[in-house]
Design a protein around this motif. Structure first.
Motif, PDB file in Angstrom:
ATOM      1  N   ASP A 108       0.839  -1.208   0.000  1.00 51.64           N
ATOM      2  CA  ASP A 108       0.000   0.000   0.000  1.00 51.64           C
ATOM      3  C   ASP A 108       0.871   1.254   0.000  1.00 51.64           C
ATOM      4  O   ASP A 108       0.643   2.176  -0.787  1.00 51.64           O
ATOM      5  CB  ASP A 108      -0.942   0.030   1.202  1.00 51.64           C
ATOM      6  N   LEU A 111       2.749   1.457  -3.397  1.00 51.34           N
ATOM      7  CA  LEU A 111       1.839   1.782  -4.508  1.00 51.34           C
ATOM      8  C   LEU A 111       1.369   3.225  -4.434  1.00 51.34           C
ATOM      9  O   LEU A 111       1.218   3.882  -5.473  1.00 51.34           O
ATOM     10  CB  LEU A 111       0.638   0.821  -4.515  1.00 51.34           C
ATOM     11  N   ASN A 112       1.153   3.743  -3.244  1.00 55.16           N
ATOM     12  CA  ASN A 112       0.787   5.162  -3.108  1.00 55.16           C
ATOM     13  C   ASN A 112       1.905   6.069  -3.611  1.00 55.16           C
ATOM     14  O   ASN A 112       1.653   7.092  -4.230  1.00 55.16           O
ATOM     15  CB  ASN A 112       0.435   5.502  -1.656  1.00 55.16           C
ATOM     16  N   GLU A 113       3.138   5.670  -3.361  1.00 52.11           N
ATOM     17  CA  GLU A 113       4.281   6.445  -3.866  1.00 52.11           C
ATOM     18  C   GLU A 113       4.344   6.375  -5.388  1.00 52.11           C
ATOM     19  O   GLU A 113       4.598   7.393  -6.050  1.00 52.11           O
ATOM     20  CB  GLU A 113       5.583   5.915  -3.262  1.00 52.11           C
ATOM     21  N   ILE A 114       4.096   5.210  -5.943  1.00 57.26           N
ATOM     22  CA  ILE A 114       4.100   5.058  -7.411  1.00 57.26           C
ATOM     23  C   ILE A 114       2.990   5.901  -8.033  1.00 57.26           C
ATOM     24  O   ILE A 114       3.194   6.572  -9.035  1.00 57.26           O
ATOM     25  CB  ILE A 114       3.959   3.565  -7.800  1.00 57.26           C
ATOM     26  N   LYS A 115       1.808   5.885  -7.428  1.00 56.69           N
ATOM     27  CA  LYS A 115       0.686   6.669  -7.951  1.00 56.69           C
ATOM     28  C   LYS A 115       0.966   8.168  -7.925  1.00 56.69           C
ATOM     29  O   LYS A 115       0.401   8.921  -8.700  1.00 56.69           O
ATOM     30  CB  LYS A 115      -0.592   6.369  -7.149  1.00 56.69           C
ATOM     31  N   ALA A 116       1.850   8.599  -7.042  1.00 54.88           N
ATOM     32  CA  ALA A 116       2.179  10.016  -6.927  1.00 54.88           C
ATOM     33  C   ALA A 116       3.141  10.485  -8.014  1.00 54.88           C
ATOM     34  O   ALA A 116       3.393  11.689  -8.137  1.00 54.88           O
ATOM     35  CB  ALA A 116       2.782  10.300  -5.548  1.00 54.88           C
ATOM     36  N   GLN A 119       2.572  11.353 -14.612  1.00 58.62           N
ATOM     37  CA  GLN A 119       2.680  10.578 -15.861  1.00 58.62           C
ATOM     38  C   GLN A 119       3.018  11.475 -17.042  1.00 58.62           C
ATOM     39  O   GLN A 119       2.816  12.575 -17.122  1.00 58.62           O
ATOM     40  CB  GLN A 119       1.387   9.822 -16.139  1.00 58.62           C
TER      41      GLN A 119
END
Length: 119
Positions: A108, A111-116, A119
């Motif tokens: 979690d 993944l939150n870091e990746i979503k930040a 793009q």
């Protein structure tokens, strides 16, 4: 977006992170906390006190790899490190119980870091 297991990469990690926009590193880190604790930090928020354990095939300090990338002028724009306090460091092919119990929490956070990442 790419994923790379740098566990035995040593200096080859230098070329994998070259000129990246953002690099997220995940590794065990002795932080003096309870086993299984995860912490997010940036390289400038930590200092290394690594002693060679001879349990690692790469025996390379990630902060030294990052410093070398900086000296070469090809460091990533942003680096985030997730350190997870190990229960023990030993030759083994399995995760400790405490790490296995917390995998979903670690994912979690990561993944939150990746979503930040823009793009």
């Amino acid at each position: 977006m790419e994923f790379y297991d740098g566990g035995v990469g040593g200096l080859s990690l230098l070329y994998k992170i070259e000129n990246r926009r953002k690099v997220i590193l995940i590794d065990c880190a002795k932080m003096g906390t309870a086993a299984g604790t995860i912490r997010r930090f940036r390289p400038d928020e930590v200092r290394t006190i690594k002693t060679l354990s001879h349990f690692s095939l790469h025996e390379m300090d990630i902060l030294k790899v990052l410093a070398l990338a900086e000296q070469l002028g090809n460091a990533p724009s942003e680096v985030v490190i997730f350190g997870i306090e190990p229960k023990i460091i030993a030759y083994d092919s399995h995760l400790s119980d405490i790490i296995e119990q917390n995998i979903s929490r670690y994912l979690d956070d990561i993944l939150n870091e990746i979503k930040a990442v823009p793009q």
